[in-house]
Design an enzyme around this catalytic site. Sequence first.
Site, PDB file in Angstrom:
ATOM      1  N   LYS A   1      64.024  25.631  76.497  1.00  0.00           N
ATOM      2  CA  LYS A   1      64.324  26.890  75.801  1.00  0.00           C
ATOM      3  C   LYS A   1      64.125  28.032  76.792  1.00  0.00           C
ATOM      4  O   LYS A   1      63.040  28.183  77.359  1.00  0.00           O
ATOM      5  CB  LYS A   1      63.423  27.061  74.575  1.00  0.00           C
ATOM      6  CG  LYS A   1      63.719  28.334  73.764  1.00  0.00           C
ATOM      7  CD  LYS A   1      62.981  28.322  72.433  1.00  0.00           C
ATOM      8  CE  LYS A   1      63.273  29.595  71.637  1.00  0.00           C
ATOM      9  NZ  LYS A   1      62.675  29.569  70.290  1.00  0.00           N
TER      10      LYS A   1
ATOM     11  N   GLU B   1      59.450  25.894  77.395  1.00  0.00           N
ATOM     12  CA  GLU B   1      59.924  27.272  77.180  1.00  0.00           C
ATOM     13  C   GLU B   1      59.291  28.257  78.173  1.00  0.00           C
ATOM     14  O   GLU B   1      58.282  28.899  77.873  1.00  0.00           O
ATOM     15  CB  GLU B   1      59.647  27.748  75.751  1.00  0.00           C
ATOM     16  CG  GLU B   1      60.259  29.123  75.494  1.00  0.00           C
ATOM     17  CD  GLU B   1      59.951  29.699  74.116  1.00  0.00           C
ATOM     18  OE1 GLU B   1      60.460  30.780  73.803  1.00  0.00           O
ATOM     19  OE2 GLU B   1      59.193  29.051  73.360  1.00  0.00           O
TER      20      GLU B   1
END
Length: 295
Positions: free
Chosen positions: A213, A176
Amino acid sequence: MQDEQLDFIKNGKGFIAALDQSGGSTPKALALYGIPEDSYSTEEEMFDLVHKMRTRIITSPAFSSDSILGAILFEQTMDNKIEGLFSADYLWEKEGIVPFLKVDKGLAEEAEGVQLMKPNPGLDALLKRANERNIFGTKMRSVIKEANPEGIKKVVDQQFETGKQILAAGLVPIIEPEVDINSKDKEKSEEILKDEMVKQLDKLSENENVMIKISIPTVDNFYKELIEHPRVIRVVALSGGYPLEEANEKLAANQGLIASFSRALSEPLNANQSDEEFNALLKDSVKKIYDASIT
């Protein structure tokens, strides 16, 4: 179980619910939920309240595998129980929802236009506990604030280095590297980020598969190359501070990108609502996010 969960995450229709607020963001999450800071006096009391909030969401009839593929938990939530089962077991055994765990220790101070993850010397021990608690995968967050090539490379290098540590423990990492939606050069940051991400993905072996992400891109379908990369199981998007309606609108313009929303999922919910009202509002949010994720 791992293969069944992997297939569901890779091929299922729906989104990932992010229920992983940690120490720094928990007071804000509780305040948005209608519980002010003067309602608790210790960290233990604070986490008990947030666990009750998460339990109410997870046990709601609106929270089901018909729309939700996975849920990201905070460490304390993983170690707590829901209706007599550890949270991950409840999610999978009762709801058919795949459990993930937030494993980073927060963000370091900004340098070179980015915030790396803080050092995490206890990660191996945490991953061992995650396996014992039947967690499927993990999530760790960095933040990019400026289009600084050196800083962005350091973010991506750190994310993938940690990701390989997680893969070695038998878990699936969610990489992420969030790009701040308020960044003045967000689009340029995304260009640098994608290039660095592809370089790292190309280095992975056939047995090293990850999830990603990211912030919803400025240019629609900009991350198509990541979504289609053979080493990527799924690409999910954070709401990044956008209100629910705006986040859904932007998400729907990106084919193959699904949601992993936190605040945008829970923003209409309040501790003082009746179960009927709470469940109806959550059902509405879930439907809107689901619809945007399968567009």
